[in-house]
Every structure is written in structure tokens, then in C-alpha cells.
Design a protein around this motif. Structure first.
Motif, mmCIF file in Angstrom:
data_model
loop_
_atom_site.group_PDB
_atom_site.id
_atom_site.type_symbol
_atom_site.label_atom_id
_atom_site.label_comp_id
_atom_site.label_asym_id
_atom_site.label_seq_id
_atom_site.Cartn_x
_atom_site.Cartn_y
_atom_site.Cartn_z
ATOM 1 N N PHE A 66 15.792 15.680 10.895
ATOM 2 C CA PHE A 66 14.558 15.017 10.513
ATOM 3 C C PHE A 66 14.542 13.545 10.898
ATOM 4 O O PHE A 66 13.511 12.901 10.865
ATOM 5 N N GLY A 67 15.686 12.984 11.236
ATOM 6 C CA GLY A 67 15.748 11.571 11.574
ATOM 7 C C GLY A 67 15.650 10.710 10.321
ATOM 8 O O GLY A 67 15.648 11.204 9.198
ATOM 9 N N TYR A 68 15.551 9.415 10.519
ATOM 10 C CA TYR A 68 15.467 8.515 9.376
ATOM 11 C C TYR A 68 14.000 8.281 8.996
ATOM 12 O O TYR A 68 13.089 8.582 9.766
ATOM 13 N N ARG A 69 13.795 7.732 7.791
ATOM 14 C CA ARG A 69 12.437 7.442 7.334
ATOM 15 C C ARG A 69 11.797 6.410 8.262
ATOM 16 O O ARG A 69 12.381 5.383 8.545
ATOM 17 N N GLY A 70 10.631 6.712 8.759
ATOM 18 C CA GLY A 70 9.906 5.810 9.640
ATOM 19 C C GLY A 70 10.140 6.030 11.117
ATOM 20 O O GLY A 70 9.486 5.398 11.944
ATOM 21 N N GLN A 71 11.049 6.906 11.473
ATOM 22 C CA GLN A 71 11.343 7.138 12.889
ATOM 23 C C GLN A 71 10.116 7.665 13.624
ATOM 24 O O GLN A 71 9.825 7.226 14.738
ATOM 25 N N GLN A 72 9.394 8.593 13.018
ATOM 26 C CA GLN A 72 8.209 9.155 13.664
ATOM 27 C C GLN A 72 7.099 8.123 13.827
ATOM 28 O O GLN A 72 6.198 8.293 14.637
ATOM 29 N N LEU A 73 7.165 7.036 13.044
ATOM 30 C CA LEU A 73 6.162 5.979 13.128
ATOM 31 C C LEU A 73 6.581 4.874 14.099
ATOM 32 O O LEU A 73 5.859 3.901 14.286
ATOM 33 N N GLY A 74 7.777 5.014 14.681
ATOM 34 C CA GLY A 74 8.278 4.017 15.608
ATOM 35 C C GLY A 74 8.837 2.779 14.936
ATOM 36 O O GLY A 74 8.912 1.716 15.553
ATOM 37 N N ASP B 74 5.120 11.845 1.515
ATOM 38 C CA ASP B 74 5.587 12.651 2.638
ATOM 39 C C ASP B 74 7.061 12.348 2.896
ATOM 40 O O ASP B 74 7.702 11.632 2.129
ATOM 41 N N ARG B 75 7.608 12.846 3.974
ATOM 42 C CA ARG B 75 9.040 12.679 4.261
ATOM 43 C C ARG B 75 9.417 11.236 4.553
ATOM 44 O O ARG B 75 10.564 10.858 4.461
ATOM 45 N N ASP B 76 8.443 10.404 4.897
ATOM 46 C CA ASP B 76 8.704 8.992 5.137
ATOM 47 C C ASP B 76 8.495 8.155 3.874
ATOM 48 O O ASP B 76 8.470 6.930 3.953
ATOM 49 N N THR B 77 8.322 8.801 2.737
ATOM 50 C CA THR B 77 8.003 8.199 1.432
ATOM 51 C C THR B 77 6.708 7.404 1.475
ATOM 52 O O THR B 77 6.539 6.438 0.746
ATOM 53 N N ARG B 78 5.808 7.810 2.339
ATOM 54 C CA ARG B 78 4.465 7.217 2.351
ATOM 55 C C ARG B 78 3.598 8.033 1.422
ATOM 56 O O ARG B 78 3.543 9.262 1.503
ATOM 57 N N GLY B 79 2.883 7.335 0.542
ATOM 58 C CA GLY B 79 1.977 8.025 -0.360
ATOM 59 C C GLY B 79 0.755 8.530 0.382
ATOM 60 O O GLY B 79 0.451 8.087 1.504
ATOM 61 N N LEU B 80 0.046 9.429 -0.260
ATOM 62 C CA LEU B 80 -1.177 9.976 0.328
ATOM 63 C C LEU B 80 -2.182 8.856 0.599
ATOM 64 O O LEU B 80 -2.928 8.904 1.578
ATOM 65 N N HIS B 81 -2.183 7.818 -0.242
ATOM 66 C CA HIS B 81 -3.089 6.685 -0.026
ATOM 67 C C HIS B 81 -2.759 5.969 1.288
ATOM 68 O O HIS B 81 -3.654 5.519 1.996
ATOM 69 N N ARG C 188 -1.183 7.463 3.910
ATOM 70 C CA ARG C 188 -1.464 8.396 5.014
ATOM 71 C C ARG C 188 -2.953 8.432 5.337
ATOM 72 O O ARG C 188 -3.340 8.403 6.497
ATOM 73 N N LEU C 189 -3.783 8.498 4.299
ATOM 74 C CA LEU C 189 -5.228 8.579 4.533
ATOM 75 C C LEU C 189 -5.789 7.282 5.107
ATOM 76 O O LEU C 189 -6.746 7.310 5.882
ATOM 77 N N SER C 190 -5.220 6.150 4.735
ATOM 78 C CA SER C 190 -5.688 4.865 5.271
ATOM 79 C C SER C 190 -4.918 4.467 6.529
ATOM 80 O O SER C 190 -5.141 3.383 7.069
ATOM 81 N N ARG C 191 -4.014 5.352 6.976
ATOM 82 C CA ARG C 191 -3.178 5.117 8.158
ATOM 83 C C ARG C 191 -2.456 3.771 8.068
ATOM 84 O O ARG C 191 -2.514 2.949 8.970
ATOM 85 N N SER C 192 -1.794 3.578 6.914
ATOM 86 C CA SER C 192 -1.032 2.351 6.691
ATOM 87 C C SER C 192 0.390 2.688 6.314
ATOM 88 O O SER C 192 0.719 3.837 6.035
ATOM 89 N N VAL C 193 1.237 1.675 6.318
ATOM 90 C CA VAL C 193 2.640 1.847 5.959
ATOM 91 C C VAL C 193 3.131 0.542 5.344
ATOM 92 O O VAL C 193 2.715 -0.540 5.742
ATOM 93 N N GLN C 194 3.982 0.670 4.313
ATOM 94 C CA GLN C 194 4.567 -0.512 3.695
ATOM 95 C C GLN C 194 5.924 -0.765 4.338
ATOM 96 O O GLN C 194 6.750 0.126 4.399
ATOM 97 N N ILE C 195 6.096 -1.999 4.814
ATOM 98 C CA ILE C 195 7.331 -2.347 5.516
ATOM 99 C C ILE C 195 8.016 -3.529 4.846
ATOM 100 O O ILE C 195 7.402 -4.266 4.075
ATOM 101 N N ARG C 196 9.283 -3.699 5.186
ATOM 102 C CA ARG C 196 10.032 -4.876 4.751
ATOM 103 C C ARG C 196 9.759 -6.014 5.726
ATOM 104 O O ARG C 196 9.586 -5.794 6.913
ATOM 105 N N ILE C 197 9.728 -7.229 5.211
ATOM 106 C CA ILE C 197 9.541 -8.390 6.103
ATOM 107 C C ILE C 197 10.738 -9.322 5.978
ATOM 108 O O ILE C 197 11.541 -9.195 5.109
#
Length: 155
Positions: free
Chosen positions: A25-33, A137-144, A146-155
Motif C-alpha cells: 500500500f505504500g506510505y500515507r500520502g504516496q498516492q498524492l505525491g 481513507d487509507r491516507d487518514t484523510r477525512g471525507l471532508h 476527500r470531497l473538497s480535494r484537500s489534504v492536511q500537511i506538515r509545514i
């Protein structure tokens, strides 16, 4: 196949069973680049919950002091509206609420772009509804997210 092994994989869930069969499955976020760790990686759940706690406490404080007439029960109801406005204004402009900024998190659109205002509105409304935020989902992204096509990242 040993029945105990099949029973164990059933208890562990479909992901564990698939991994036992060799699926990677790879690591979390891998499919998102996104990178696996460090800045730009998917935000850890602990930090995300911490940011939510900070934001909610801030909203409760504002609603108790300014909107509820110092009624604790009314403050809880007003806090939801304050949280929605806070999320709309901050995620829609700078990409992070005060709690997210304190814990070095940011909300971005998929592909690393800034989240547009309509997508920030959709995300904020879905967070206030709670249920979409707790379905991951598998990337620990909530449905909110996924539907808004957003992701929370570390800065």
C-alpha cells in the motif's frame, strides 16, 4: 490455510489480510505525491486532533465572552458558528486555523495548490457536520478532505 490464521486476519481487517498476501500500500500520502516524512508530508493524527482542540477552545472562549451572555450551554451552541466562521476565514485565506498554525499544519489542495474559496467553504461546512470528518481513507484523510480535494500537511 490454518483456520486460526484466517480468523486472525479477519480480526485484523482487510488491510492486514491484503498485506499478508503481498499487497504493497505504500506510505500515507504516496498516492498524492507527498513525501513520506518531514515538511509537506501528511499531517499526523495527533497534531490534527491537537489543532482541533486548540481551535475549539478558542471558539468556546470567544462565544462565551462575546455571544452567549456568559451562559455556558449557549456558548457551546454559538461556538459551532464561531468555528465555522473561523475555519472559513482562515483556511480560505492563509490555509490554516490558529490551532493548525500553532502545531505547524496547513490545508492545501491536491497537487500542492492553494485551496480555493469554494473548496474551503465545502470543507468547513463538512467539518462542522462532524460525520464526514471521522470517516477516513487509507491516507487518514477525512471525507471532508476527500470531497473538497484537500489534504492536511506538515509545514
Amino acid at each position: 490455510m490454518d483456520k486460526r490464521q484466517a480468523f486472525g486476519s479477519w480480526l485484523s481487517g482487510p488491510r492486514a489480510a491484503a498485506e499478508d498476501m503481498g499487497v504493497d500500500f505504500g506510505y500515507r500520502g504516496q498516492q498524492l505525491g507527498l513525501p513520506e516524512s518531514g515538511p509537506g508530508a501528511i499531517a499526523p493524527l495527533g497534531r490534527r486532533f491537537g489543532a482541533l482542540f486548540i481551535d475549539w477552545a478558542l471558539c468556546l472562549l470567544v462565544s462565551y465572552a462575546l455571544l452567549s451572555g456568559r451562559d455556558a450551554q449557549a456558548a457551546g451552541n454559538w461556538a459551532l458558528l464561531v468555528f465555522l466562521v473561523l475555519s472559513l476565514l482562515t483556511v480560505g485565506t492563509v490555509g490554516a486555523t490558529p490551532g493548525k498554525l500553532m502545531l505547524k499544519l496547513r490545508v492545501i489542495g491536491e497537487g500542492g495548490v492553494r485551496l480555493s474559496l469554494p473548496r474551503a467553504v465545502l470543507r468547513s461546512v463538512l467539518v462542522v457536520l462532524v460525520i464526514p470528518a471521522v470517516v477516513w481513507d487509507r491516507d487518514t484523510r477525512g471525507l471532508h478532505d476527500r470531497l473538497s480535494r484537500s489534504v492536511q500537511i506538515r509545514i
